[in-house]
Scaffold this active site. Structure first.
Site: not given
Ligand code: BES
Ligand code: ZN
Ligand code: MN
Length: 499
Positions: A273, A280, A350, A352, A354
Site C-alpha cells: 500500500d 504515503k 489511501d 483503499e 475499505r
Molecule cells: N493500510 C493502511 C492502514 C495502516 C496504517 C495499517 C498504519 C498499518 C499501519 C490504510 O490503507 C490506510 O492508509 N488508512 C488510512 C485511511 C485514511 C486515508 C482515511 C489511515 O489510517 O491513515
Molecule cells: Zn492499506
Molecule cells: Mn492505505
C-alpha cells in the site's frame, strides 16, 4: 520441531533436557516437579531456597543433573502465581522453555510435562493445545533471505504424561495445537514476504497450493472475471499496479455440511500500500507490506480449519490487490460503481482497504452466510486507540460480537469493541455519490466501519481492524517473536469451533 506424546515418568526419560514447572512461592515442589526434585536429591528445592529462582512467570533456570537421572539437563520454568494461572500461562511457559532451549547449544531434543495439567485444574486437552502452540510459536524465524542460516534450534519435543487415562486427551490437544501453530506460521510467512516477491498472483497461488495440500476447494478470480461481475470498486484500486488483482475463495465443506450456511472470513489483501496518488510519506512506507495481514489470517485460518476438519462449512475470501500510483491509477474525486450498483466517491486513494472489501462484502452475499467476519489492516487510528494489545471490533450483530469477544479472550488474539451508531455515517456522506471513502480526521474510526457496512447485505457481520496487530517491532511474550505475528488465525479457528 517435531512434537510427540509419550507415556511415562519424565524423571526416567532420556533427552538432552527435561522441563518441569514451578508456581511462584512454592518451596517444596510436588507432582512431576517434586518427583524430579527427589531424584536429584533436592536440587530444585535448593535452587528455590537459594533465592535464585522464585517461580515468577517467564523465568527459567537451567540445572545439570550429574548422572542422577538419564537426562543431563533440567530446565525449571516459572509459572507465576497459581491463582492467576490459565491457558495463556501454559502457552507462555511452554514458549519460554522452547525459546530458552533453542538458544542452548547442546540441546536438540527435550522432554516436558504439560504445565499445569496435573495441579492447576485446567482442561487437559486445552492445556496440551496451548503447550504445543507456545512451544512452536516461540521458534518462528523469518530467515529465508539471510544466506547465513541461524542454527536449526530444536529437533524434537516429547510431551510426557504419566497417567494412562489422560494420554488420549494430551495427544488430541497437542495435535490441535500443532495444527494451529503451523497455520499461524503460514500467516507469519506470508506477512514476512517482501512485496516485490509476494504480489497478488503470488499470494493467491500460495493459498491455492495450501488448499490443494489440505483438501480445501479453491477458486481464484482474475481481473476479467471480476470486471464481468462488476467488482469495479475493487478494480479501481488495482488500476495503478502492474500486477493483476486476484480474488481468492477457499472453501471448507466437510461431508454432511455442504449445504449449510457458511461462516465467511474475508481478508484485506493489499500486497503493498503506497497510498496510490494520495501517496504515503516515505518514513514508514515499508510497513505496508503488512497490508495483506487480513488475507494472511484468513488463509492461515482456513488451513487450520481444513486440517482439523471442523464440522462446519467455512469460506475464506481475500481481495488481493496492490495499491500503486501510476498514469492510469485511480484518483481522488473519481466515482466508482461496485458489484451491488452502489456508488462511492474517492476522497483518498489511501483509504483503499475499505474499497476492496466493499466488493468482497458484496460478493459473499451469494453464499447466504450465517455470519461474515472481515479482517483488515484498515486504519492507523485503531493503533492510536488500542495500541498493540487488542484489535478493533465493529459489528452489526450482538451475538456475533459476543462470540468474537469470547473467541478473542480464549485464543489470545484479543479484540475490543467500538460503537456503530448511525450518526457515524454523517462523516462519509458524499455530495457526489452515495458514500465517500474517507471522512477526514473528524469523522471517527467508526466511520470506516460504517463505510463497509454500507456494502453488507443483511447478514450478521463484523469488521476487525487489525492494522495494529499483524506486525510487532518487539517481542510480545516468548510465543510472539518480533515481526509478523500471525494475528487472527487462532481467533478465527476458535470462532469457527464455537459458532
Ligand atoms: N493500510 C493502511 C492502514 C495502516 C496504517 C495499517 C498504519 C498499518 C499501519 C490504510 O490503507 C490506510 O492508509 N488508512 C488510512 C485511511 C485514511 C486515508 C482515511 C489511515 O489510517 O491513515
Ligand atoms: Zn492499506
Ligand atoms: Mn492505505
Amino acid at each position: 520441531m517435531e512434537i510427540r506424546v509419550v507415556q511415562g515418568d519424565i524423571a526416567q526419560l532420556e533427552s538432552d533436557c527435561i522441563v518441569v514447572n514451578l508456581f511462584e512461592g512454592v518451596s517444596a515442589p510436588s507432582g512431576a516437579t517434586g518427583a524430579v526434585d527427589q531424584a536429584l536429591g533436592g536440587a530444585i528445592s535448593r535452587l528455590i531456597a537459594s533465592g535464585d529462582f522464585t517461580g515468577k512467570a517467564e523465568s527459567a533456570a537451567l540445572l545439570y543433573t550429574d548422572g542422577k537421572i538419564p537426562s543431563p539437563r533440567l530446565l525449571v520454568v516459572g509459572l507465576g502465581k497459581a491463582e492467576k494461572f490459565d491457558l495463556h500461562g501454559v502457552r507462555r511457559a511452554s514458549a519460554v522453555a522452547s525459546k530458552t532451549l533453542a538458544k542452548t547449544g547442546g540441546v536438540k531434543n527435550y522432554a516436558t510435562i504439560v504445565p499445569g495439567a496435573g495441579i492447576a485444574g485446567l482442561d487437559v486437552s486445552q492445556a496440551s493445545q496451548s503447550m504445543a502452540e507456545g512451544a512452536l510459536m516461540a521458534l518462528y524465524q523469518a530467515t529465508q533471505y539471510k544466506r547465513e542460516q541461524k542454527p536449526a534450534g530444536l529437533d524434537s519435543c516429547a510431551v510426557v504424561e504419566f497417567s494412562q487415562e489422560k494420554l488420549a486427551e494430551v495427544t488430541a490437544g497437542v495435535a490441535r495445537g500443532e495444527v494451529i501453530a503451523r497455520s499461524v506460521h503460514t500467516a507469519r510467512d506470508l506477512v514476512s514476504e517482501p512485496p516485490n516477491l509476494l504480489f497478488p498472483m503470488e499470494l493467491a497461488s500460495r493459498a491455492r497450493k495450501m488448499a490443494e495440500k489440505v483438501g480445501l476447494k479453491s477458486t481464484v478470480l482474475g481481473e476479467a472475471a471480476m470486471r464481468e461481475m462488476g467488482m469495479n470498486i475493487l478494480l479501481a484500486v488495482s488500476k495503478g499496479s502492474g500486477h493483476e488483482a486476484q480474488f481468492l475463495i477457499l472453501e471448507h465443506a466437510p461431508a454432511g455440511h455442504e449445504e449449510e450456511q457458511p461462516l465467511i472470513c474475508a481478508g484485506k489483501g493489499i500486497t503493498f500500500d503506497t497510498g496510490g496518488i494520495s501517496l504515503k510519506p516515505e518514513a514508514e512506507m515499508w510497513r505496508m507490506k503488512n497490508d495483506m495481514g487480513g488475507a494472511a489470517a484468513v488463509i492461515g485460518a482456513l488451513e487450520a480449519i481444513g486440517r482439523l476438519n471442523l464440522p462446519r462449512r467455512v469460506i475464506g475470501v481475500a481481495a488481493c490487490v496492490e495499491n500503486m500510483p501510476d498514469g492510469l491509477a485511480f484518483r481522488p474525486a473519481d466515482i466508482v460503481t461496485g458489484m451491488t450498483g452502489k456508488t462511492a466517491e474517492i476522497i483518498s486513494t489511501d483509504a483503499e482497504g475499505r474499497l476492496v472489501l466493499a466488493d468482497a462484502l458484496a460478493y459473499v452475499a451469494r453464499f447466504n452466510p450465517s455470519a461474515v467476519v472481515d479482517l483488515a489492516t484498515l486504519t492507523g487510528a485503531v493503533g492510536v486507540a488500542l495500541g498493540t494489545v487488542r484489535g478493533g471490533l465493529f459489528a452489526n450483530n450482538e451475538d456475533l460480537q459476543a462470540a468474537l469477544m469470547a473467541a478473542g479472550e480464549r485464543s489470545g488474539d484479543k479484540l475490543w469493541p467500538f460503537p456503530m451508531d448511525k450518526e457515524y455515517v454523517e462523516g462519509i456522506k458524499s455530495d457526489m455519490a452515495e458514500v465517500k471513502n474517507s471522512g477526514g480526521k473528524g469523522s471517527g474510526l467508526s466511520s470506516s466501519a460504517k463505510f463497509l457496512e454500507h456494502f453488507t447485505e443483511g447478514y450478521p457481520w463484523a469488521h476487525l481492524d487489525i492494522a495494529n496487530m499483524v506486525w510487532s517491532d518487539t517481542e510480545k511474550g516468548a510465543e510472539n517473536p518480533k515481526g509478523a505475528t500471525g494475528y487472527g488465525v487462532r481467533l478465527l479457528v476458535e470462532l469457527a469451533s464455537a459458532i
